[in-house]
Design an enzyme around this catalytic site. Structure first.
Site, PDB file in Angstrom:
ATOM      1  CG  HIS A 180       8.737  -6.109   1.975  1.00  0.00           C
ATOM      2  ND1 HIS A 180       8.154  -4.940   2.083  1.00  0.00           N
ATOM      3  CD2 HIS A 180       8.655  -6.738   3.471  1.00  0.00           C
ATOM      4  CE1 HIS A 180       7.549  -4.789   3.450  1.00  0.00           C
ATOM      5  NE2 HIS A 180       8.104  -6.011   4.293  1.00  0.00           N
TER       6      HIS A 180
ATOM      7  CD  GLN B 213       7.180 -10.094  11.517  1.00  0.00           C
ATOM      8  OE1 GLN B 213       7.917 -10.699  12.084  1.00  0.00           O
ATOM      9  NE2 GLN B 213       6.176 -10.747  10.903  1.00  0.00           N
TER      10      GLN B 213
ATOM     11  CB  ILE C 117      -1.011   0.059   1.325  1.00  0.00           C
ATOM     12  CG1 ILE C 117      -2.144   0.819   1.062  1.00  0.00           C
ATOM     13  CG2 ILE C 117      -0.179   0.150   2.501  1.00  0.00           C
ATOM     14  CD1 ILE C 117      -3.370   0.559   1.809  1.00  0.00           C
TER      15      ILE C 117
ATOM     16  CG  ASN D 184      11.498  -6.289   7.068  1.00  0.00           C
ATOM     17  OD1 ASN D 184      12.683  -6.168   6.603  1.00  0.00           O
ATOM     18  ND2 ASN D 184      10.627  -5.243   6.681  1.00  0.00           N
TER      19      ASN D 184
ATOM     20  CG  HIS E 123       5.282  -9.659   5.121  1.00  0.00           C
ATOM     21  ND1 HIS E 123       4.874  -9.781   6.291  1.00  0.00           N
ATOM     22  CD2 HIS E 123       5.646  -8.444   4.828  1.00  0.00           C
ATOM     23  CE1 HIS E 123       5.375  -8.631   7.239  1.00  0.00           C
ATOM     24  NE2 HIS E 123       5.933  -7.878   6.193  1.00  0.00           N
TER      25      HIS E 123
HETATM   26  P1  5GP Z   1       6.905  -4.971   7.429  1.00  0.00           P
HETATM   27  O1  5GP Z   1       7.365  -3.967   8.012  1.00  0.00           O
HETATM   28  O2  5GP Z   1       5.972  -6.074   8.560  1.00  0.00           O
HETATM   29  O3  5GP Z   1       7.848  -5.978   6.935  1.00  0.00           O
HETATM   30  O4  5GP Z   1       5.859  -4.589   6.270  1.00  0.00           O
HETATM   31  C1  5GP Z   1       4.462  -4.431   6.320  1.00  0.00           C
HETATM   32  C2  5GP Z   1       4.111  -3.916   5.057  1.00  0.00           C
HETATM   33  O5  5GP Z   1       2.849  -4.070   4.801  1.00  0.00           O
HETATM   34  C3  5GP Z   1       4.352  -2.324   4.857  1.00  0.00           C
HETATM   35  O6  5GP Z   1       5.274  -1.979   3.752  1.00  0.00           O
HETATM   36  C4  5GP Z   1       2.953  -1.898   4.585  1.00  0.00           C
HETATM   37  O7  5GP Z   1       3.048  -0.703   3.768  1.00  0.00           O
HETATM   38  C5  5GP Z   1       2.280  -3.017   4.086  1.00  0.00           C
HETATM   39  N1  5GP Z   1       0.850  -2.727   4.388  1.00  0.00           N
HETATM   40  C6  5GP Z   1       0.264  -2.776   5.571  1.00  0.00           C
HETATM   41  N2  5GP Z   1      -0.912  -2.626   5.578  1.00  0.00           N
HETATM   42  C7  5GP Z   1      -1.395  -2.932   4.416  1.00  0.00           C
HETATM   43  C8  5GP Z   1      -2.727  -3.114   3.806  1.00  0.00           C
HETATM   44  O8  5GP Z   1      -3.717  -2.890   4.330  1.00  0.00           O
HETATM   45  N3  5GP Z   1      -2.369  -3.267   2.247  1.00  0.00           N
HETATM   46  C9  5GP Z   1      -1.169  -3.362   1.637  1.00  0.00           C
HETATM   47  N4  5GP Z   1      -1.257  -3.684   0.124  1.00  0.00           N
HETATM   48  N5  5GP Z   1      -0.059  -3.198   2.176  1.00  0.00           N
HETATM   49  C10 5GP Z   1      -0.269  -3.103   3.836  1.00  0.00           C
END
Ligand code: 5GP
Ligand code: ZN
Length: 114
Positions: free
Chosen positions: A102, A94, A31, A87, A100
């Site tokens: 990236h 994270q 997003i 992450n 997940h």
């Molecule tokens: P993390 O820091 O956990 O590795 O990354 C989580 C990722 O999820 C972030 O890059 C954030 O922008 C993305 N994200 C969080 N909420 C949503 C959402 O509702 N939809 C989408 N498409 N991405 C999301």
């Protein structure tokens, strides 16, 4: 899992820009993209993090990696190259506790990461 945002995305309860979808796996656009290509590859099954995955998750995690590679081909960054990043926990940065990867591409990355 009821209060997990990525479980809701996987179930279609929250909309997302999907790139690759199979029975078990989804790749969709982040997003808040940080690079020209920035997608997230997830298993539809809730696994909180790589740290919480077990041997029973080996096949699904392999499928997630292969789906990310397919998304990279579809988005035109496979030949130029890309990075897959999981992450994990606090020092890994994270924020969403549904495992997940990236998929980052469309520009050149340095190594080692800062
Ligand atoms: P993390 O820091 O956990 O590795 O990354 C989580 C990722 O999820 C972030 O890059 C954030 O922008 C993305 N994200 C969080 N909420 C949503 C959402 O509702 N939809 C989408 N498409 N991405 C999301
Ligand atoms: Zn989840």
């Amino acid at each position: 899992m009821d209060d997990c945002i990525f479980c809701k995305i996987a179930a279609g309860q929250i909309p997302s820009r999907k790139v690759v979808e199979t029975e078990d796996v989804l790749v969709f656009w982040d997003i808040r993209p940080t690079t020209p290509v920035h997608c997230l590859a997830i298993p539809k099954k809730h696994i909180a993090s790589l740290d919480k995955a077990g041997p029973e998750d080996a096949r699904i995690l392999g499928s997630v990696a292969l789906a990310a590679a397919e998304a990279a081909r579809q988005l035109g960054v496979a030949d130029s190259g890309y990075r897959l990043v999981a992450n994990t926990n606090r020092d890994g940065g994270q924020e969403v506790f549904h495992v997940h990867f990236h998929l980052l591409g469309g520009r050149r990355f340095g190594w080692p990461p800062g």
